[in-house]
Scaffold this motif. Structure first.
Motif, PDB file in Angstrom:
ATOM      1  N   ASP A   1       0.837  -1.202   0.000  1.00 45.75           N
ATOM      2  CA  ASP A   1       0.000   0.000   0.000  1.00 45.75           C
ATOM      3  C   ASP A   1       0.874   1.254   0.000  1.00 45.75           C
ATOM      4  N   ILE A   2       0.281   2.374  -0.431  1.00 44.43           N
ATOM      5  CA  ILE A   2       0.848   3.678  -0.099  1.00 44.43           C
ATOM      6  C   ILE A   2      -0.210   4.458   0.681  1.00 44.43           C
ATOM      7  N   LEU A   3       0.236   5.237   1.640  1.00 46.39           N
ATOM      8  CA  LEU A   3      -0.653   5.967   2.543  1.00 46.39           C
ATOM      9  C   LEU A   3      -0.274   7.441   2.557  1.00 46.39           C
ATOM     10  N   SER A   4      -1.213   8.296   2.164  1.00 45.07           N
ATOM     11  CA  SER A   4      -1.008   9.747   2.244  1.00 45.07           C
ATOM     12  C   SER A   4      -1.646  10.256   3.535  1.00 45.07           C
ATOM     13  N   ILE A   5      -0.844  10.896   4.363  1.00 44.01           N
ATOM     14  CA  ILE A   5      -1.318  11.442   5.635  1.00 44.01           C
ATOM     15  C   ILE A   5      -1.282  12.961   5.550  1.00 44.01           C
ATOM     16  N   ASP A   6      -2.421  13.586   5.770  1.00 43.19           N
ATOM     17  CA  ASP A   6      -2.557  15.044   5.743  1.00 43.19           C
ATOM     18  C   ASP A   6      -3.055  15.481   7.116  1.00 43.19           C
ATOM     19  N   ILE A   7      -2.342  16.413   7.735  1.00 47.59           N
ATOM     20  CA  ILE A   7      -2.684  16.874   9.087  1.00 47.59           C
ATOM     21  C   ILE A   7      -2.598  18.391   9.130  1.00 47.59           C
ATOM     22  N   GLY A   8      -3.495  19.007   9.887  1.00 52.28           N
ATOM     23  CA  GLY A   8      -3.435  20.442  10.143  1.00 52.28           C
ATOM     24  C   GLY A   8      -3.539  20.705  11.625  1.00 52.28           C
ATOM     25  N   VAL A   9      -2.844  21.737  12.104  1.00 52.74           N
ATOM     26  CA  VAL A   9      -2.937  22.111  13.518  1.00 52.74           C
ATOM     27  C   VAL A   9      -3.079  23.624  13.642  1.00 52.74           C
ATOM     28  N   ARG A  10      -3.670  24.041  14.761  1.00 50.35           N
ATOM     29  CA  ARG A  10      -3.662  25.445  15.152  1.00 50.35           C
ATOM     30  C   ARG A  10      -2.976  25.531  16.523  1.00 50.35           C
ATOM     31  N   LEU A  11      -1.928  26.356  16.598  1.00 48.29           N
ATOM     32  CA  LEU A  11      -1.191  26.557  17.832  1.00 48.29           C
ATOM     33  C   LEU A  11      -1.099  28.052  18.102  1.00 48.29           C
TER      34      LEU A  11
END
Length: 259
Positions: A91-101
């Motif tokens: 498999d290939i896995l694309s991980i997209d994450i966003g944060v507010r700090l």
């Protein structure tokens, strides 16, 4: 277009560094047999423990997005919902994450190989990452974005891949999505613009092994390739400075994908 001063960019760098570390939490869990839900749970725990907010959870659509991370496997381009699906070798896995700090946002994505992958998937990942690296190299004040977008698309297409045109990058700051829109191809529809010092953008090439056409699944979020061939996604939050690009979502020593 909202330009940021040096102090604001420093605050965005703090958010970007935390986001990079969140990606490392995910990366260290990736192996055949792990579920995407398990990875998402640990990433969300890390973000909350560090007094930040997972930006994607609760984003409104036909239904609110239910997770901290977008986990997109194989033909899933973006917005894949974490689940009890177990990752398998190849498999290939694309991980997209966003944060507010501390009131400032950061957004980045990376595609990972699960175990041993085939040569097509490896080439797809390499080319997509190089598209982002190309953009980072070229960014400087005064340059029209269309010039960079053309080069990214040309590179992908010269390698027999297609560029997703229904999804684009974006400006980012106190809001996750700010003006301008950042296409990964030359668009006659979206307004072109000149890069300016203080502009912060999320550049995110999404490249398909087959056709560029997409469709959305019945979960109202997951966007997949029309022909079900694999897709890759790499993204950084980048500030335009007098000397060029400052990647805000790399590691403490400037390490990371496309660097």
């Amino acid at each position: 277009m909202i330009l940021k001063n040096k102090n604001q960019i420093e605050l965005m760098r703090a958010a970007g560094l935390l986001l990079y570390k969140a990606h490392i939490v995910a990366k260290e869990m990736i192996e055949p047999g792990i579920t995407t839900a398990a990875i998402d749970a640990e990433v969300e725990k890390f973000i909350l423990t560090n007094n930040a907010i997972p930006l994607f959870k609760g984003v409104q659509g036909k239904v609110p997005f239910p997770a901290a991370c977008c986990m997109s496997v194989n033909e899933e381009i973006v917005h894949g919902i974490p689940s009890q699906r177990k990752l398998t070798d190849g498999d290939i896995l694309s991980i997209d994450i966003g944060v507010r700090l501390n009131g400032w946002c950061s957004d980045c994505a990376c595609t990972h190989a699960i175990g041993e992958i085939d040569t097509e998937k490896q080439k797809l990942m390499d080319v997509t990452e190089e598209c982002l690296r190309l953009a980072i190299r070229e960014i400087k004040p005064g340059l029209k974005w269309s010039k960079i977008a053309k080069e990214m698309a040309q590179y992908a297409r010269s390698n027999s891949f297609s560029v997703v045109e229904t999804l684009v990058g974006h400006g980012i700051g106190e809001g996750l999505w700010e003006s301008p829109q950042i296409p990964n191809y030359h668009s006659r529809v979206l307004r072109d613009f000149k890069l300016k010092e203080g502009l912060v953008i999320a550049v995110e090439p999404m490249i398909n092994a087959g056709v560029k056409n997409t469709q959305t699944l019945d979960d109202h979020w997951t966007i997949v390739t029309k022909d079900h061939k694999p897709s890759a996604h790499f993204e950084h939050t980048i500030a335009v400075t007098a000397s060029g690009a400052q990647v805000l979502t790399c590691g403490p020593d400037g390490e990371g994908w496309a660097m």
